[in-house]
Design a protein around this motif. Structure first.
Motif, PDB file in Angstrom:
ATOM      1  N   THR A  86      -8.268  12.055 -10.164  1.00  9.43           N
ATOM      2  CA  THR A  86      -7.237  11.074 -10.475  1.00  9.43           C
ATOM      3  C   THR A  86      -5.853  11.700 -10.461  1.00  9.43           C
ATOM      4  O   THR A  86      -4.890  11.107  -9.960  1.00  9.43           O
ATOM      5  N   VAL A  87      -5.738  12.903 -10.996  1.00 10.06           N
ATOM      6  CA  VAL A  87      -4.452  13.591 -11.004  1.00 10.06           C
ATOM      7  C   VAL A  87      -3.951  13.822  -9.582  1.00 10.06           C
ATOM      8  O   VAL A  87      -2.790  13.552  -9.252  1.00 10.06           O
ATOM      9  N   LEU A  88      -4.824  14.282  -8.702  1.00  8.81           N
ATOM     10  CA  LEU A  88      -4.415  14.570  -7.330  1.00  8.81           C
ATOM     11  C   LEU A  88      -4.080  13.302  -6.544  1.00  8.81           C
ATOM     12  O   LEU A  88      -3.120  13.275  -5.779  1.00  8.81           O
ATOM     13  N   VAL A  89      -4.853  12.253  -6.753  1.00  8.15           N
ATOM     14  CA  VAL A  89      -4.617  11.025  -5.991  1.00  8.15           C
ATOM     15  C   VAL A  89      -3.347  10.326  -6.461  1.00  8.15           C
ATOM     16  O   VAL A  89      -2.739   9.552  -5.706  1.00  8.15           O
ATOM     17  N   THR A  90      -2.919  10.599  -7.693  1.00  6.75           N
ATOM     18  CA  THR A  90      -1.683   9.979  -8.168  1.00  6.75           C
ATOM     19  C   THR A  90      -0.449  10.805  -7.819  1.00  6.75           C
ATOM     20  O   THR A  90       0.655  10.486  -8.260  1.00  6.75           O
ATOM     21  N   LEU A  91      -0.615  11.825  -6.991  1.00 10.65           N
ATOM     22  CA  LEU A  91       0.538  12.560  -6.490  1.00 10.65           C
ATOM     23  C   LEU A  91       1.184  11.861  -5.293  1.00 10.65           C
ATOM     24  O   LEU A  91       2.027  12.429  -4.608  1.00 10.65           O
ATOM     25  N   GLN A  92       0.793  10.623  -5.054  1.00 11.47           N
ATOM     26  CA  GLN A  92       1.297   9.873  -3.907  1.00 11.47           C
ATOM     27  C   GLN A  92       2.818   9.713  -3.863  1.00 11.47           C
ATOM     28  O   GLN A  92       3.369   9.511  -2.763  1.00 11.47           O
ATOM     29  N   PRO A  93       3.559   9.776  -4.998  1.00 14.51           N
ATOM     30  CA  PRO A  93       5.017   9.683  -4.871  1.00 14.51           C
ATOM     31  C   PRO A  93       5.624  10.733  -3.961  1.00 14.51           C
ATOM     32  O   PRO A  93       6.671  10.496  -3.348  1.00 14.51           O
ATOM     33  N   PHE A 141      -6.384  14.635  -2.577  1.00 15.32           N
ATOM     34  CA  PHE A 141      -5.004  14.829  -2.140  1.00 15.32           C
ATOM     35  C   PHE A 141      -4.727  14.059  -0.849  1.00 15.32           C
ATOM     36  O   PHE A 141      -3.664  13.442  -0.686  1.00 15.32           O
ATOM     37  N   ALA A 142      -5.701  14.076   0.077  1.00 18.37           N
ATOM     38  CA  ALA A 142      -5.555  13.299   1.311  1.00 18.37           C
ATOM     39  C   ALA A 142      -5.484  11.810   0.998  1.00 18.37           C
ATOM     40  O   ALA A 142      -4.715  11.060   1.619  1.00 18.37           O
ATOM     41  N   ALA A 143      -6.276  11.364   0.014  1.00 14.51           N
ATOM     42  CA  ALA A 143      -6.253   9.959  -0.387  1.00 14.51           C
ATOM     43  C   ALA A 143      -4.883   9.562  -0.917  1.00 14.51           C
ATOM     44  O   ALA A 143      -4.446   8.418  -0.747  1.00 14.51           O
ATOM     45  N   ALA A 144      -4.190  10.498  -1.561  1.00 13.30           N
ATOM     46  CA  ALA A 144      -2.841  10.221  -2.064  1.00 13.30           C
ATOM     47  C   ALA A 144      -1.883   9.929  -0.912  1.00 13.30           C
ATOM     48  O   ALA A 144      -1.070   8.998  -0.980  1.00 13.30           O
ATOM     49  N   GLY A 145      -1.971  10.719   0.152  1.00 13.62           N
ATOM     50  CA  GLY A 145      -1.121  10.480   1.308  1.00 13.62           C
ATOM     51  C   GLY A 145      -1.429   9.159   1.986  1.00 13.62           C
ATOM     52  O   GLY A 145      -0.517   8.422   2.393  1.00 13.62           O
ATOM     53  N   VAL A 146      -2.702   8.811   2.068  1.00 20.92           N
ATOM     54  CA  VAL A 146      -3.115   7.572   2.740  1.00 20.92           C
ATOM     55  C   VAL A 146      -2.644   6.344   1.957  1.00 20.92           C
ATOM     56  O   VAL A 146      -2.146   5.378   2.543  1.00 20.92           O
ATOM     57  N   ILE A 147      -2.775   6.359   0.626  1.00 20.31           N
ATOM     58  CA  ILE A 147      -2.356   5.182  -0.148  1.00 20.31           C
ATOM     59  C   ILE A 147      -0.842   5.013  -0.116  1.00 20.31           C
ATOM     60  O   ILE A 147      -0.323   3.897  -0.201  1.00 20.31           O
ATOM     61  N   ALA A 148      -0.114   6.111   0.041  1.00 22.10           N
ATOM     62  CA  ALA A 148       1.339   6.000   0.185  1.00 22.10           C
ATOM     63  C   ALA A 148       1.680   5.253   1.478  1.00 22.10           C
ATOM     64  O   ALA A 148       2.592   4.404   1.494  1.00 22.10           O
ATOM     65  N   VAL A 149       0.947   5.526   2.553  1.00 21.22           N
ATOM     66  CA  VAL A 149       1.141   4.805   3.813  1.00 21.22           C
ATOM     67  C   VAL A 149       0.830   3.320   3.617  1.00 21.22           C
ATOM     68  O   VAL A 149       1.553   2.442   4.120  1.00 21.22           O
ATOM     69  N   TYR A 150      -0.222   3.022   2.858  1.00 20.24           N
ATOM     70  CA  TYR A 150      -0.607   1.625   2.589  1.00 20.24           C
ATOM     71  C   TYR A 150       0.539   0.869   1.916  1.00 20.24           C
ATOM     72  O   TYR A 150       0.875  -0.259   2.316  1.00 20.24           O
ATOM     73  N   PHE A 151       1.162   1.460   0.902  1.00 15.76           N
ATOM     74  CA  PHE A 151       2.239   0.769   0.195  1.00 15.76           C
ATOM     75  C   PHE A 151       3.495   0.650   1.046  1.00 15.76           C
ATOM     76  O   PHE A 151       4.240  -0.334   0.944  1.00 15.76           O
ATOM     77  N   LEU A 152       3.747   1.621   1.908  1.00 12.79           N
ATOM     78  CA  LEU A 152       4.907   1.541   2.791  1.00 12.79           C
ATOM     79  C   LEU A 152       4.729   0.422   3.820  1.00 12.79           C
ATOM     80  O   LEU A 152       5.673  -0.310   4.131  1.00 12.79           O
ATOM     81  N   ILE A 153       3.508   0.267   4.339  1.00 15.98           N
ATOM     82  CA  ILE A 153       3.226  -0.851   5.243  1.00 15.98           C
ATOM     83  C   ILE A 153       3.393  -2.163   4.486  1.00 15.98           C
ATOM     84  O   ILE A 153       3.994  -3.129   4.980  1.00 15.98           O
ATOM     85  N   GLY A 154       2.854  -2.201   3.260  1.00 15.93           N
ATOM     86  CA  GLY A 154       2.957  -3.411   2.454  1.00 15.93           C
ATOM     87  C   GLY A 154       4.392  -3.790   2.147  1.00 15.93           C
ATOM     88  O   GLY A 154       4.746  -4.977   2.152  1.00 15.93           O
TER      89      GLY A 154
END
Length: 303
Positions: free
Chosen positions: A95-102, A154-167
Motif C-alpha cells: 500500500t505504501v508503494l502504490v500510494t507513491l503515485q503523486p 511501485f509499477a502499479a503506482a505509475g499505472v494508476i497515475a496514468v489512469y487519473f491523467l486520462i480521466g
C-alpha cells in the motif's frame, strides 16, 4: 471546501481495498475482475434509465470512446499488478508503494496540463511521501520474493497515475456515470480475456470470497475511486493522487482492527508525517485549484 471533505471520505473508503483483497484470498485477476465487473453492473441502471446519460453516450466521439476504454484497460493493469503484489509482500509495504503515485502524477500534470505548484506545496508532497516511506521501511524485506512484490506495487503506482491523467482529460466533457460504466466495461473485458488466457477460474470461490468481491465493488470502488473520477471535474489529478497518500494511513488503522496487524511506533510517526505533508500541500497548492466549492445542486447537475 465541500469537495475536499468529499475527497477525504473517498480516501477513507479507498483504504479498505487491500483489506478486502487479503480477505478474499483469490487470484489477483479474479479479485480485479469481479471488483470492476460488479461495479459496472451496479452502475449500469443509472446509465440505462437516464435519457440524459444515454444521449451523452450516443454523442461520444471516437476519441472519447478510445480514451475512456483505454482508461479501463490501464485501470485493469493497475489492479493486476497491485493485487498480485499482495501475494509477495505485506499489505503495509504494498500500500505504501502504490500510494507513491503523486511522483508520477505531478510529472504528468506538469508536462500534459501545464500545472504548476509553489515550493511550499511541493515541500508538502515531499513530506507526505517521506511519511509513506517511514511506514513501510521497517516492513519491507530484502528477500527476492518481497522485492518482486515491491516492484509490482511501485509499477502499479505509475499505472494508476496514468489512469487519473486520462480521466482528467476525458472528464472535462463526460459525466462520471457514463465514464465509469464504459471504463469499467473495458476493464472487465480485458480482465476476462486475461483470465481465460491464463486459466484463472471464474467460479468455485467460498461465500466469504464472494462477499469480499462485493465489498471491493461498493466501498473502495464506488465510494472511493468513482468519487475521485467525479471530483476530477473540479480537482486536478495530481491533487487527487496526492490525497490518496492518506490511504496508507487508513490501511494501517484497518489492518490493526481487521487483520490484527499492529501499528508500530514507526508507523505512528509515519502517519503523523503523512497528515502534516497533506495539510501543507492542500493548503498551499496552485491557485488554479482554489476557489469556492460548487453547491450540491451544481454537483448533482454536473454528475
Amino acid at each position: 471546501m465541500k469537495h475536499y471533505i468529499i475527497l477525504l471520505l473517498a480516501v477513507l473508503f479507498l483504504s479498505t481495498s487491500a483489506i478486502f483483497v487479503r480477505l478474499a484470498g483469490a487470484p489477483a485477476a479474479a479479485a480485479a475482475f469481479y471488483r470492476l465487473f460488479f461495479t459496472m453492473l451496479i452502475l449500469l441502471p443509472f446509465l440505462l434509465f437516464s435519457p440524459k446519460r444515454r444521449a451523452e453516450v450516443k454523442s461520444l466521439t471516437s476519441r472519447q470512446w478510445a480514451l475512456t476504454l483505454l482508461s479501463g484497460v490501464v485501470l485493469a493493469v493497475h489492479f493486476l499488478l497491485w493485487f498480485a503484489s499482495l501475494d509477495y509482500t505485506s499489505v503495509a509495504s504494498s500500500t505504501v508503494l502504490v500510494t507513491l503515485q503523486p511522483l508520477f502524477s505531478l510529472i504528468g500534470g506538469y508536462f500534459f496540463f501545464q500545472e504548476r505548484y509553489n515550493k511550499t506545496a511541493l515541500l508538502g508532497c515531499f513530506i507526505a511521501i517521506v511519511g509513506s516511506v517511514i511506514i513501510g521501511w521497517g516492513d519491507m524485506q530484502l528477500s527476492p520474493t518481497a522485492l518482486l512484490g515491491d516492484l509490482m506495487a511501485f509499477a502499479a503506482a505509475g499505472v494508476i497515475a496514468v489512469y487519473f491523467l486520462i480521466g482528467q482529460s476525458v472528464r472535462a466533457s463526460l459525466s462520471v456515470v457514463p465514464y465509469s460504466v464504459i471504463g469499467y466495461a473495458g476493464s472487465s473485458l480485458f480482465l476476462a480475456l486475461y483470465m481465460l488466457a491464463f486459466q484463472v477460474p471464474f467460479s468455485g470461490y467460498s461465500p466469504e470470497t464472494w462477499l469480499a468481491f462485493a465489498g471491493l465493488a461498493v466501498l473502495p470502488t464506488i465510494l472511493g475511486q468513482m468519487v475521485f473520477n467525479w471530483l476530477l471535474q473540479w480537482i486536478s489529478a495530481p491533487v487527487i493522487s496526492m490525497s490518496i497518500l492518506g490511504e496508507a494511513v487508513g490501511t494501517c488503522v484497518l489492518s490493526y482492527f481487521i487483520l490484527s496487524e499492529r501499528i508500530s511506533l514507526q508507523q505512528g510517526i509515519g502517519i503523523l508525517v503523512i497528515l502534516s505533508g497533506l495539510f501543507l500541500f492542500l493548503s498551499h497548492q496552485h491557485p488554479k485549484e482554489q476557489g469556492s466549492a460548487p453547491s450540491f445542486s451544481e454537483l448533482e447537475s454536473r454528475a
